[in-house]
Design a protein around this motif. Structure first.
Motif, PDB file in Angstrom:
ATOM      1  N   LEU A 216      19.292  10.497  34.346  1.00 12.65           N
ATOM      2  CA  LEU A 216      20.208  11.239  35.220  1.00 12.65           C
ATOM      3  C   LEU A 216      20.570  10.464  36.493  1.00 12.65           C
ATOM      4  N   LEU A 217      21.866  10.483  36.792  1.00 17.04           N
ATOM      5  CA  LEU A 217      22.379  10.047  38.095  1.00 17.04           C
ATOM      6  C   LEU A 217      23.070  11.243  38.720  1.00 17.04           C
ATOM      7  N   VAL A 218      22.982  11.381  40.028  1.00 17.82           N
ATOM      8  CA  VAL A 218      23.676  12.473  40.707  1.00 17.82           C
ATOM      9  C   VAL A 218      24.391  11.915  41.931  1.00 17.82           C
ATOM     10  N   ARG A 219      25.577  12.443  42.195  1.00 18.27           N
ATOM     11  CA  ARG A 219      26.267  12.055  43.423  1.00 18.27           C
ATOM     12  C   ARG A 219      25.550  12.723  44.577  1.00 18.27           C
ATOM     13  N   GLN A 220      25.055  11.917  45.481  1.00 18.28           N
ATOM     14  CA  GLN A 220      24.191  12.419  46.546  1.00 18.28           C
ATOM     15  C   GLN A 220      24.859  13.539  47.341  1.00 18.28           C
ATOM     16  N   ALA A 221      26.164  13.415  47.611  1.00 19.64           N
ATOM     17  CA  ALA A 221      26.864  14.427  48.388  1.00 19.64           C
ATOM     18  C   ALA A 221      26.997  15.751  47.653  1.00 19.64           C
ATOM     19  N   ALA A 222      26.776  15.740  46.321  1.00 16.79           N
ATOM     20  CA  ALA A 222      26.878  16.976  45.542  1.00 16.79           C
ATOM     21  C   ALA A 222      25.583  17.776  45.536  1.00 16.79           C
ATOM     22  N   VAL A 223      24.497  17.194  46.037  1.00 19.77           N
ATOM     23  CA  VAL A 223      23.204  17.885  46.040  1.00 19.77           C
ATOM     24  C   VAL A 223      23.156  18.849  47.232  1.00 19.77           C
ATOM     25  N   ARG A 224      22.908  20.137  46.941  1.00 14.85           N
ATOM     26  CA  ARG A 224      22.844  21.146  47.998  1.00 14.85           C
ATOM     27  C   ARG A 224      21.417  21.518  48.393  1.00 14.85           C
ATOM     28  N   GLY A 225      20.457  21.033  47.619  1.00 12.63           N
ATOM     29  CA  GLY A 225      19.077  21.326  47.957  1.00 12.63           C
ATOM     30  C   GLY A 225      18.111  20.807  46.926  1.00 12.63           C
ATOM     31  N   LEU A 226      16.837  20.776  47.316  1.00  9.66           N
ATOM     32  CA  LEU A 226      15.755  20.418  46.408  1.00  9.66           C
ATOM     33  C   LEU A 226      14.838  21.618  46.271  1.00  9.66           C
ATOM     34  N   GLY A 227      14.368  21.841  45.070  1.00 14.98           N
ATOM     35  CA  GLY A 227      13.444  22.953  44.839  1.00 14.98           C
ATOM     36  C   GLY A 227      12.304  22.520  43.953  1.00 14.98           C
ATOM     37  N   ARG A 228      11.417  23.467  43.700  1.00 10.12           N
ATOM     38  CA  ARG A 228      10.253  23.189  42.860  1.00 10.12           C
ATOM     39  C   ARG A 228      10.324  24.022  41.595  1.00 10.12           C
ATOM     40  N   ARG A 229       9.952  23.392  40.502  1.00  8.36           N
ATOM     41  CA  ARG A 229       9.806  24.138  39.250  1.00  8.36           C
ATOM     42  C   ARG A 229       8.409  24.742  39.191  1.00  8.36           C
ATOM     43  N   ARG A 230       8.233  25.664  38.292  1.00  9.13           N
ATOM     44  CA  ARG A 230       6.917  26.304  38.166  1.00  9.13           C
ATOM     45  C   ARG A 230       5.839  25.297  37.805  1.00  9.13           C
ATOM     46  N   CYS A 231       6.249  24.275  37.074  1.00  6.01           N
ATOM     47  CA  CYS A 231       5.268  23.257  36.676  1.00  6.01           C
ATOM     48  C   CYS A 231       4.959  22.296  37.819  1.00  6.01           C
ATOM     49  N   GLY A 232       5.692  22.437  38.927  1.00  9.74           N
ATOM     50  CA  GLY A 232       5.414  21.617  40.101  1.00  9.74           C
ATOM     51  C   GLY A 232       6.385  20.497  40.340  1.00  9.74           C
ATOM     52  N   GLY A 233       7.245  20.190  39.358  1.00 10.39           N
ATOM     53  CA  GLY A 233       8.205  19.105  39.534  1.00 10.39           C
ATOM     54  C   GLY A 233       9.387  19.513  40.401  1.00 10.39           C
ATOM     55  N   LEU A 234      10.078  18.542  40.914  1.00 10.94           N
ATOM     56  CA  LEU A 234      11.255  18.788  41.745  1.00 10.94           C
ATOM     57  C   LEU A 234      12.500  18.984  40.905  1.00 10.94           C
ATOM     58  N   VAL A 235      13.462  19.740  41.452  1.00 10.99           N
ATOM     59  CA  VAL A 235      14.798  19.847  40.877  1.00 10.99           C
ATOM     60  C   VAL A 235      15.816  19.642  41.989  1.00 10.99           C
ATOM     61  N   ALA A 236      16.933  19.018  41.648  1.00  8.86           N
ATOM     62  CA  ALA A 236      18.059  18.888  42.576  1.00  8.86           C
ATOM     63  C   ALA A 236      19.062  19.984  42.228  1.00  8.86           C
ATOM     64  N   ARG A 237      19.445  20.780  43.228  1.00  8.82           N
ATOM     65  CA  ARG A 237      20.354  21.900  42.992  1.00  8.82           C
ATOM     66  C   ARG A 237      21.779  21.530  43.409  1.00  8.82           C
ATOM     67  N   LEU A 238      22.743  21.852  42.532  1.00 11.44           N
ATOM     68  CA  LEU A 238      24.146  21.631  42.814  1.00 11.44           C
ATOM     69  C   LEU A 238      24.785  22.947  43.257  1.00 11.44           C
ATOM     70  N   PRO A 239      25.990  22.907  43.850  1.00 16.93           N
ATOM     71  CA  PRO A 239      26.613  24.134  44.367  1.00 16.93           C
ATOM     72  C   PRO A 239      26.834  25.219  43.326  1.00 16.93           C
ATOM     73  N   ASP A 240      27.056  24.842  42.056  1.00 18.05           N
ATOM     74  CA  ASP A 240      27.311  25.859  41.021  1.00 18.05           C
ATOM     75  C   ASP A 240      26.032  26.429  40.427  1.00 18.05           C
ATOM     76  N   GLY A 241      24.888  26.058  40.984  1.00 17.15           N
ATOM     77  CA  GLY A 241      23.615  26.573  40.491  1.00 17.15           C
ATOM     78  C   GLY A 241      22.914  25.675  39.493  1.00 17.15           C
TER      79      GLY A 241
END
Length: 265
Positions: A216-241
């Motif tokens: 995965l590659l993501v456009r940095q400006a498109a990332v609206r936040g970072l969150g945690r999964r239940r398993c403990g890993g990170l997720v990058a959140r985009l504006p559309d969810g």
């Protein structure tokens, strides 16, 4: 009556997938004997000197230098060169005018066939030394060109049912690897292109794209936040969810790039 001897060709490209694709294209066209492959500048120079191919299919960007350095180092031992590269910037017109040919990836069969025909004509001509001198002069001129002329293109071309379509890089939300291909995701639309995620990561880093996972590659400006999964890993959140998984080996680098203080896993 026998036909002309096949062209003895050498492919120089740092991506094994790109070499395989080009080798398959040459096999489909026929009339070409692939005598070797090389993955960096030193290998290319050594292979040309050892194998003495009729034709060199040369990528511009490789480890240990670049295609221009190969041209310089081979000097009088340089065979006819067809540059094959993913980058179609300022050099395209210059190389088409003075070099044997300059093809952009993904290479289309008719375009490759035309380049091979041009190579056969050049090899049969009597002014080969003059053409090599022209190529070397062009390389020198390109290196002396203003840096702004070398600005990378801010778009990609994708091929679809209705022909080629221009995609603005700044419109891409993220890119997902699909084996030897990559899928560009733009909102609810997507486009498949024949490039690897590794090649795109290098090519698009200057445009703010971030490698967050091996696929995965993501456009940095498109990332609206970072969150945690239940398993403990990170997720990058985009504006559309949309939530994109962040690989553990990429987590701290991604957090730093986004201005988030890295947390211990």
């Amino acid at each position: 009556m026998t036909g002309p001897s096949p062209l003895r060709a050498l492919i120089a490209d740092d991506e094994p997938i790109a070499r395989r694709r080009l080798a398959r294209a040459l096999a489909r066209l026929g009339g070409v004997e692939l005598v070797g492959e090389a993955g960096d500048c030193d290998q290319t120079v050594g292979a040309v000197r050892a194998l003495r191919p009729d034709l060199l299919l040369l990528d511009v960007q490789m480890p240990g230098g670049d295609g221009f350095a190969v041209v310089d180092r081979l000097a009088g031992a340089l065979p006819p060169v067809i540059f094959v590269t993913a980058h179609d910037g300022y050099a395209l017109r210059a190389f088409e005018a003075a070099a044997l040919d300059y093809l952009t990836k993904p290479v289309e069969l008719p375009r490759l066939a035309a380049a091979l025909s041009r190579a056969r004509t050049w090899i049969a001509a009597s002014d080969r030394a003059e053409r090599i001198a022209e190529l070397q002069a062009t390389v020198a001129a390109l290196r002396a060109a203003p840096r702004e002329a070398q600005a990378p293109s801010r778009d990609l071309w994708v091929k679809g049912r209705l022909g080629h379509q221009r995609i603005l890089i700044d419109s891409i939300d993220y890119i997902r690897a699909e084996r030897d291909y990559a899928r560009l995701v733009i909102g609810s639309q997507s486009h498949l292109i024949p490039e690897t995620i590794a090649a795109l990561a290098e090519r698009l880093a200057a445009f703010g794209f971030l490698r967050i996972h091996r696929s995965l590659l993501v456009r940095q400006a498109a990332v609206r936040g970072l969150g945690r999964r239940r398993c403990g890993g990170l997720v990058a959140r985009l504006p559309d969810g949309t939530e994109l998984p962040v690989g553990r080996s990429h987590a701290q680098r991604v957090q730093r790039a986004l201005g988030v203080r890295p947390a211990a896993e």
